[in-house]
Design an enzyme around this catalytic site. Structure first.
Site, short mmCIF file in Angstrom:
data_model
loop_
_atom_site.label_atom_id
_atom_site.label_comp_id
_atom_site.label_asym_id
_atom_site.label_seq_id
_atom_site.Cartn_x
_atom_site.Cartn_y
_atom_site.Cartn_z
N GLU A 170 0.85 -1.20 0.00
CA GLU A 170 0.00 0.00 0.00
C GLU A 170 0.88 1.25 0.00
O GLU A 170 1.92 1.29 0.67
CB GLU A 170 -0.85 -0.05 1.28
N LYS B 94 -9.39 2.48 -2.28
CA LYS B 94 -9.68 1.80 -1.01
C LYS B 94 -11.06 2.20 -0.47
O LYS B 94 -11.32 3.38 -0.22
CB LYS B 94 -8.60 2.16 0.00
N CYS C 99 -5.29 -3.20 2.11
CA CYS C 99 -5.08 -3.29 3.56
C CYS C 99 -6.36 -3.52 4.37
O CYS C 99 -6.91 -4.60 4.35
CB CYS C 99 -4.32 -2.05 4.02
N VAL D 250 -0.41 -2.85 10.56
CA VAL D 250 0.27 -2.58 11.83
C VAL D 250 -0.07 -3.65 12.88
O VAL D 250 0.46 -3.63 13.97
CB VAL D 250 -0.07 -1.18 12.38
#
Lengths: 278, 278
Positions: free
Chosen positions: A51, A122, A155, A182
């Site tokens: 990304e 997205k 993501c 993350v």
């Protein structure tokens, strides 16, 4: 098929590659240099990058993101990807900080030897991304390249089973999934999304840190049987590739009397689109 | 809330139990005896039993299944479960070979100390089940018992992300999932369905064999964080229980700025209900 766009030649057993690295925030030139180095080693029909690979992720404000965003018709990053796709004779999916007039989008772009082919924006924005980017407004396009049907997600979309399912209903063989994760959950979860939907998923994650964010690497390629075929390092740059078997993604038979599509009961699912958000 | 039915007293931290055993085909009395023995050891607010626990699974034809099917208003099996629920002061979910006039359904029933409360009829029929059972026609009901919101699914429903998601949108804390699994995938997959939907899932599977079918046991309770809290033996009868934390299933915050419901984009999901099956 809605949104189906065709491009390129057929490959019965296309090779898919994942490239994992640490983009430098706001520095397209540096990221091009990193990719130039990493892509030298790649032999694949479809290459998936993380990304926002063009610019990095953790902008402190919208203005910083805007300054290094590019439009698809005038992008040094897309010119670079095109040259790579031409010399490697492949297609490349990458996260892209996209500017469209005054709007920014957290996009995934598809580039081939002849240049830009298409994009996805997205749909599900994570945390503070909505301070910078507009929510995706292009639906879930499907592209036909290298002999396969390719869908794109980015993501955080991974937490929404709806979008994986829609791509399966559009007969996608492979979902290219540029990520800046993350947390470590997605890398396991995509195996189940792949199994329930009977397609390949290529999650190309980034590594490194930006501000307080540390990215979890561990890029994965998973099969329509839910097997993890490639798993990248959690800390180091990584390039991995695998030749995939399209007969697996095209076999939607769950039992001799159940197929993925025919066993669905769409009349029972209307709550998914009619429920109010609150 | 659609279909919400309320019953019983509140428990802030209800205990959920899984019971895994090998029902004997066509023999309700024997299965009642097996359960009578197993339930002696159970202390729980909600107990989940396998699919078709009243009669077993692999009927050679519809007539055999019909002979041992029961209607909910005249069922020796439900009378037994009621007596158990009364003496254990709990609620019991069980798979049930349900007869309704001339139709059969592969149902999950909910029984409490005062008797039958409600039922779900399996929406997605597996392999040859459609020779015997009608497809479920009651939607996805939600019940309020033991202080929690309870949804029901049966076995093969697990491959359809749509139904898990609908139960999450109905604010379910726990999905009770009676199963007769012949493959080992579901026991891993439910952890991802739980994580994406932020609820508990109790998959009570059976063990043993019927004809050529061998059932895979390994019943699981998974948390809204995708953790497997209980995992049963793959071959032996098993009883396991755990006190669950409803604050986890009621916390739908994914990030400080993303909640499960508000981050959805239902306007992007219409393909899920409008696509044709073929």
């Amino acid at each position: 098929m809605e949104n189906l766009k065709s491009s390129g030649t057929e490959a019965l057993s296309p090779t898919v590659a994942l490239v994992q690295f640490a983009p430098l925030l706001g520095n397209i030139e540096s990221n091009i240099n990193s990719l130039c180095h990493l892509l030298k080693a790649v032999k694949a029909d479809v290459i998936v990058l993380p990304e926002l690979a063009s610019t990095g992720y953790a902008f402190s404000n919208r203005s910083d993101a805007f300054q290094c965003a590019e439009s698809v018709d005038n992008s040094s990053y897309i010119r670079f990807l095109t040259s790579q796709a031409a010399s490697l004779n492949c297609f490349i999916v990458s996260g892209f900080n996209e500017r469209d007039e005054n709007n920014l989008y957290n996009s995934a772009i598809l580039v081939g030897p002849s240049g830009f082919i298409g994009k996805y924006r997205k749909i599900h924005l994570f945390w503070n991304e909505s301070d910078i980017f507009e929510p995706g407004d292009l639906g879930l396009p499907v592209f036909e390249v290298a002999g396969l049907k390719l869908g794109l997600l980015v993501c955080f979309d991974w937490m929404f089973p709806e979008v994986w399912r829609i791509l399966a209903l559009k007969d996608v063989d492979l979902v290219a999934h540029p990520s800046n994760l993350v947390l470590p959950f997605c890398q396991q979860a995509v195996a189940v999304h792949a199994l329930c939907n009977r397609f390949y998923i290529a999650t190309a994650n980034r590594i490194g840190s930006e501000g307080s964010l540390h990215f979890t690497g561990g890029s994965v390629l998973v099969s329509p049987l839910g097997e993890t075929i490639i798993r990248g390092s959690v800390e180091e740059p990584f390039v991995g590739s695998h030749t995939i078997d399209l007969s697996l993604s095209r076999n939607k038979n769950i039992t001799p009397r159940n197929t993925l599509k025919e066993s669905r009961r769409p009349e029972c699912y209307t709550f998914l689109t009619t429920v109010e958000k609150k």
